[in-house]
Scaffold this active site. Sequence first.
Site, mmCIF file in Angstrom:
data_model
loop_
_atom_site.group_PDB
_atom_site.id
_atom_site.type_symbol
_atom_site.label_atom_id
_atom_site.label_comp_id
_atom_site.label_asym_id
_atom_site.label_seq_id
_atom_site.Cartn_x
_atom_site.Cartn_y
_atom_site.Cartn_z
ATOM 1 N N ASP A 84 0.868 -1.183 0.000
ATOM 2 C CA ASP A 84 0.000 0.000 0.000
ATOM 3 C C ASP A 84 0.899 1.225 0.000
ATOM 4 O O ASP A 84 1.613 1.494 0.968
ATOM 5 C CB ASP A 84 -0.904 -0.034 1.234
ATOM 6 C CG ASP A 84 -2.029 0.990 1.145
ATOM 7 O OD1 ASP A 84 -1.827 2.069 0.552
ATOM 8 O OD2 ASP A 84 -3.122 0.720 1.696
ATOM 9 N N ASP A 95 -3.230 7.234 -3.405
ATOM 10 C CA ASP A 95 -3.252 6.082 -2.501
ATOM 11 C C ASP A 95 -3.564 4.862 -3.362
ATOM 12 O O ASP A 95 -4.599 4.841 -4.039
ATOM 13 C CB ASP A 95 -4.362 6.335 -1.468
ATOM 14 C CG ASP A 95 -4.539 5.201 -0.475
ATOM 15 O OD1 ASP A 95 -3.755 4.241 -0.521
ATOM 16 O OD2 ASP A 95 -5.483 5.284 0.351
ATOM 17 N N HIS A 165 -7.830 10.294 5.186
ATOM 18 C CA HIS A 165 -9.231 9.915 5.311
ATOM 19 C C HIS A 165 -10.051 11.179 5.469
ATOM 20 O O HIS A 165 -10.179 11.724 6.554
ATOM 21 C CB HIS A 165 -9.463 8.929 6.460
ATOM 22 C CG HIS A 165 -9.005 7.541 6.108
ATOM 23 N ND1 HIS A 165 -9.884 6.517 5.834
ATOM 24 C CD2 HIS A 165 -7.783 7.028 5.928
ATOM 25 C CE1 HIS A 165 -9.203 5.426 5.513
ATOM 26 N NE2 HIS A 165 -7.921 5.709 5.567
ATOM 27 N N GLU A 190 -11.093 0.639 -2.066
ATOM 28 C CA GLU A 190 -10.191 -0.453 -1.705
ATOM 29 C C GLU A 190 -10.919 -1.634 -1.088
ATOM 30 O O GLU A 190 -10.981 -1.761 0.124
ATOM 31 C CB GLU A 190 -9.062 0.035 -0.781
ATOM 32 C CG GLU A 190 -9.487 0.864 0.407
ATOM 33 C CD GLU A 190 -8.278 1.322 1.229
ATOM 34 O OE1 GLU A 190 -7.297 0.574 1.332
ATOM 35 O OE2 GLU A 190 -8.328 2.431 1.775
ATOM 36 N N GLU A 282 -6.444 -1.456 -4.741
ATOM 37 C CA GLU A 282 -6.932 -0.096 -4.493
ATOM 38 C C GLU A 282 -6.463 0.868 -5.573
ATOM 39 O O GLU A 282 -5.312 0.801 -6.017
ATOM 40 C CB GLU A 282 -6.402 0.392 -3.141
ATOM 41 C CG GLU A 282 -6.752 1.850 -2.835
ATOM 42 C CD GLU A 282 -6.215 2.324 -1.492
ATOM 43 O OE1 GLU A 282 -5.144 1.850 -1.071
ATOM 44 O OE2 GLU A 282 -6.871 3.170 -0.866
HETATM 45 CO CO CO Z 1 -6.603 3.839 1.142
#
Ligand code: CO
Length: 302
Positions: A84, A95, A165, A190, A282
Amino acid sequence: MDPEILKKIQKAGKVAAQVRREGAAKFVVGASALEVMDFCEKRILELGGQIAWAQMAINDIAAHFCPEENDNTILKESDLVKIDIGVHQDGWIADNAMTVEVGGTDKYKDIMKASQNALKAAIKLCRPGVKLWELGEAQMSEAEKFGFTTVTNLCGHSLEQYHTHGGISIPTFNSKNKTELQEGMQIAIEPFVTPGQGLIKEKGIPTIWMIRKDKGVRSPYAKKILEEAKKQNRLPFTNRWLTRKFGRGPTALGLRELQKQGIITGYPPLAEVTGSMVAQFEHSMIVRDKPLVYTKHEDDSW
Ligand code: CO
């Protein structure tokens, strides 16, 4: 969207996709987790990006593992490894994540395929006016076609400058949430997919941290660490960046103090509750009539 911001987002996306691919290619039998993550951070900088994070997770761990400086995790055949990678340009974040089965064995091909299909299905729906529950249901339905489930207490999220977030969570099941996507929203989708129960819980000690609220501290160790952490703004930071700079003792003391005062929050590894394997794919995108998926690599089929 401001064209200058869009340029930064796209640059971050390009670097994030490239480093994710290069890092994933290093997940081979005998590879050191620590070395691969150090490599990824170095590559982000070499390619002109700024590090938001470089994280990985193995087997039943879904996310949030960052090797410490003395970590000795070595990858074994058939480990199911998630990478990630977060890259930013002045806080504008890309991301993205993918999963690799180490050693070219084929035990978990279906779990990976289900996660890829879930991501693809959600991207296909991603346009202004679509409701969050619809994105969630699309992901779950793809997982269920293989007899699996998504991990329902993990979700995608909106992205804002220096905020990984943002205000909106993108569910991976029909959450009944009727909030609609809007033109220009920056989001990451994701789906984590597992043959297990589809729930994760925190397991072990955190090596990933974020500043929750900034306030003064008296302890000299805590002060130094807070100063260092602030270089990330509100993006995460990890233990080994600190221990390599300040040593392990001072880092531990400083982190403990900052945590006690509510200045930082730790994010421990997240394990599937039944110990089942977890796969994750993702992408980040900008919501439009056809979404701009800005972390797509030319070798991605999802
Ligand atoms: Co993420």
